[in-house]
Design a protein around this motif. Sequence first.
Motif, short mmCIF file in Angstrom:
data_model
loop_
_atom_site.label_atom_id
_atom_site.label_comp_id
_atom_site.label_asym_id
_atom_site.label_seq_id
_atom_site.Cartn_x
_atom_site.Cartn_y
_atom_site.Cartn_z
N ALA A 1 -47.71 57.14 23.16
CA ALA A 1 -47.30 57.73 21.73
C ALA A 1 -48.51 58.68 21.50
O ALA A 1 -47.43 59.20 20.95
CB ALA A 1 -47.35 55.97 20.75
N GLU B 1 -54.75 56.75 17.67
CA GLU B 1 -53.73 55.94 18.71
C GLU B 1 -54.41 55.81 20.23
O GLU B 1 -54.67 54.85 21.04
CB GLU B 1 -52.70 56.89 18.86
CG GLU B 1 -51.75 56.47 17.17
CD GLU B 1 -50.17 57.21 18.29
OE1 GLU B 1 -50.18 57.89 18.77
OE2 GLU B 1 -49.85 56.85 16.92
N ASN C 1 -50.93 54.43 11.23
CA ASN C 1 -51.75 53.71 11.84
C ASN C 1 -53.14 53.88 12.16
O ASN C 1 -53.87 52.83 12.45
CB ASN C 1 -51.53 55.32 12.78
CG ASN C 1 -49.88 54.97 13.73
OD1 ASN C 1 -48.72 55.02 12.94
ND2 ASN C 1 -50.42 55.57 14.92
N SER D 1 -49.24 51.51 25.78
CA SER D 1 -47.78 51.87 24.89
C SER D 1 -49.01 52.95 23.63
O SER D 1 -47.94 54.06 23.35
CB SER D 1 -47.46 50.89 24.70
OG SER D 1 -48.07 50.83 23.20
N PHE D 2 -49.36 52.43 23.85
CA PHE D 2 -50.89 53.63 22.02
C PHE D 2 -50.96 55.03 23.48
O PHE D 2 -50.65 56.08 22.64
CB PHE D 2 -52.17 53.04 21.75
CG PHE D 2 -51.62 51.98 20.46
CD1 PHE D 2 -51.36 51.97 19.37
CD2 PHE D 2 -50.89 50.54 20.57
CE1 PHE D 2 -50.94 51.59 18.18
CE2 PHE D 2 -50.94 49.71 19.90
CZ PHE D 2 -50.55 50.41 18.73
N ARG E 1 -40.87 58.28 21.28
CA ARG E 1 -42.02 57.84 20.94
C ARG E 1 -42.01 56.46 20.11
O ARG E 1 -42.96 55.61 20.70
CB ARG E 1 -43.34 59.25 20.58
CG ARG E 1 -44.23 58.59 19.99
CD ARG E 1 -45.07 59.82 19.30
NE ARG E 1 -46.41 59.14 18.53
CZ ARG E 1 -47.09 59.20 17.82
NH1 ARG E 1 -45.47 58.40 17.32
NH2 ARG E 1 -47.90 58.44 17.36
N ARG E 2 -41.46 56.51 18.89
CA ARG E 2 -41.33 55.79 18.29
C ARG E 2 -40.53 54.42 18.09
O ARG E 2 -40.77 53.08 18.82
CB ARG E 2 -40.58 56.23 16.47
CG ARG E 2 -41.40 56.93 15.45
CD ARG E 2 -40.39 57.00 14.77
NE ARG E 2 -39.56 56.70 14.03
CZ ARG E 2 -40.74 55.56 12.60
NH1 ARG E 2 -41.69 55.85 12.42
NH2 ARG E 2 -39.99 54.76 12.36
N ASP F 1 -50.19 65.04 13.31
CA ASP F 1 -50.51 65.30 14.77
C ASP F 1 -52.08 64.62 15.43
O ASP F 1 -51.83 63.74 16.65
CB ASP F 1 -49.32 65.83 15.37
CG ASP F 1 -48.11 65.61 15.57
OD1 ASP F 1 -47.98 64.58 14.62
OD2 ASP F 1 -46.97 66.42 15.63
N TRP G 1 -43.85 50.77 10.77
CA TRP G 1 -43.11 51.48 10.91
C TRP G 1 -42.30 50.91 10.64
O TRP G 1 -41.12 51.71 11.00
CB TRP G 1 -43.37 50.75 12.67
CG TRP G 1 -45.22 51.66 12.72
CD1 TRP G 1 -45.54 52.09 12.26
CD2 TRP G 1 -45.60 50.99 13.78
NE1 TRP G 1 -46.76 52.98 13.23
CE2 TRP G 1 -47.06 51.92 14.47
CE3 TRP G 1 -45.43 50.26 15.26
CZ2 TRP G 1 -47.73 51.52 15.16
CZ3 TRP G 1 -46.62 49.37 15.82
CH2 TRP G 1 -47.92 50.06 15.76
N LEU H 1 -42.86 51.93 20.92
CA LEU H 1 -44.13 51.24 20.45
C LEU H 1 -43.06 49.40 19.99
O LEU H 1 -44.37 48.71 20.64
CB LEU H 1 -44.40 51.86 19.09
CG LEU H 1 -45.44 52.65 19.39
CD1 LEU H 1 -45.55 52.84 17.69
CD2 LEU H 1 -46.63 52.41 20.29
#
Length: 522
Positions: free
Chosen positions: A90, A61, A263, A86-87, A125-126, A54, A234, A129
């Motif tokens: 996230a 990100e 990423n 959006s990043f 979160r996923r 994380d 992804w 994106l």
Amino acid sequence: MAQDRLGLFDTPPSRAETRLSIAIVGLLFASLAVILPLQDIRLREVDAFIPIIDAILFVSELITAALLYAQAAVFRSRALTILATSFVLAALLLIPHLLTFPGSFAPEGLLGAGVNTTAWLFTIRRAALPLAVIAYVYLRQADVSSPPWTERQPERIIPWLLGAAAVATAITLLTTVGHDLLPPFYTNNVDRVQHYASLYHFIVFAFYAGATIVLLNKRNSVLDMWLLVALFGWLFQSLLNVVIPARFTVGWYGLFTLMLVSNLIVMLALIAETGWLYSRLALSTAVQRRERQARLMSMDAVTAAIAHEVGQPLTAVTLNASAGLNSLTGPEPDVEKAIQALRAVSDSGKRTFDVVRSIRAMFAKGAHEETEFDLNDLVRETASLMDREMAVKKVSVELALNDALPMIKADRVQMQRVLVNLFSNAIDSLRIGRGRPRRIAIRSALSDGKGILLEVSDTGTGIEPDVLQHIFEPFFSTKAAGRGLGLPLCRTIVEEHGGRLWASPGEEFGAIFHLQLPRRRQ
């Protein structure tokens, strides 16, 4: 005003970049193929795994978002702003995900987390994106299709950042305080409710598939290409997430590793591409600056060339006009001399016009006006034009011309300019020399089968050896009032006609200028 574009937003990818992106997608797919058969195997729980993953994802990100916000600010793009936001969203959701993950900081997680909190945080979160990518594609199309004169307001980033923080806070509250309102995901901290979890992840997979199809159909830039790489990564992760039965399996560890690699690839690609594009921009700016300076120097050169070349016939016009006026206003008017002087004025005026036209043609693009003529005749004509000036300065001319020379094909006016310059330089060199005859000798001959050789020699002061190698350089002159353009222009004209022009010391004194021209232009 319309925005000039040069960046990830609108620069098409090169073939090498496209091949690299395809290779990366292939490696990601190969990794998925390796993980899938082993995804059920249980492994040891590593409590530090999620904090490390994380933390790295959070930094990567935010860097990606910063690069996209920079592009959005430059190009005033709402599409890039939404993608960057959006990043940011996230990245912000990684904070509660880390804090609430069981075993990271507390056995059951912090913030009052329930058994499903981290799963829903990561699923939302996923899902955000691919939705942002779809919005980016359609908003970008609107930017591109807008009229070029349309003025777009600059994007204000702070409200978008505050909005991302507000949404992240709301999602965190929903998954913690409102935990019991959400459908089940896990039965405990390890095992999933498989049919529910597979359904949720299949929906996310559909989002990624839709975003991938939309972007594939609308891709046209470097940014689109690397977004596609990320989407494929992804997409593979979502497919893997559908079948994973529990945490701390090969599939679960592989999922987060694949996510990290995807990423980092996008972040590093954006950094490299941004650095490369702005390096090219800096280089382009430097080249434009040099070209602008070169154009200014060229304009100075053209101006000086006009003054240099036109000055000679205009001086002849002035002298002949004065001579004609004196012949008519003297005590005993001589009409015949006045007529000769006026004819000389007319000839000099025509020569001035020809010189101006020739200078314009020399600095213009395209072929010169070429005709066939006898070089010996041109030498005699030029000597006649310079006759009055040579008579005033008591300079004699000796012509040793080979009558068997073939005709040459060249721009007659420009070749005469060369001869006038050579005559004028020879006359100027004879001003200082004393105690010896003032003489200019011109000889023409065949040049070893390579063409015609014309030599203009004088009995003047000559040229010092250290000066001889510089006399054809622009703006180099040995004269106090010289501009240093006559000989460089002469060499340029001769070389454009396929010939050569060089100088050497005279046998006893003075200097010799050698003009070699081909029998026929190549």
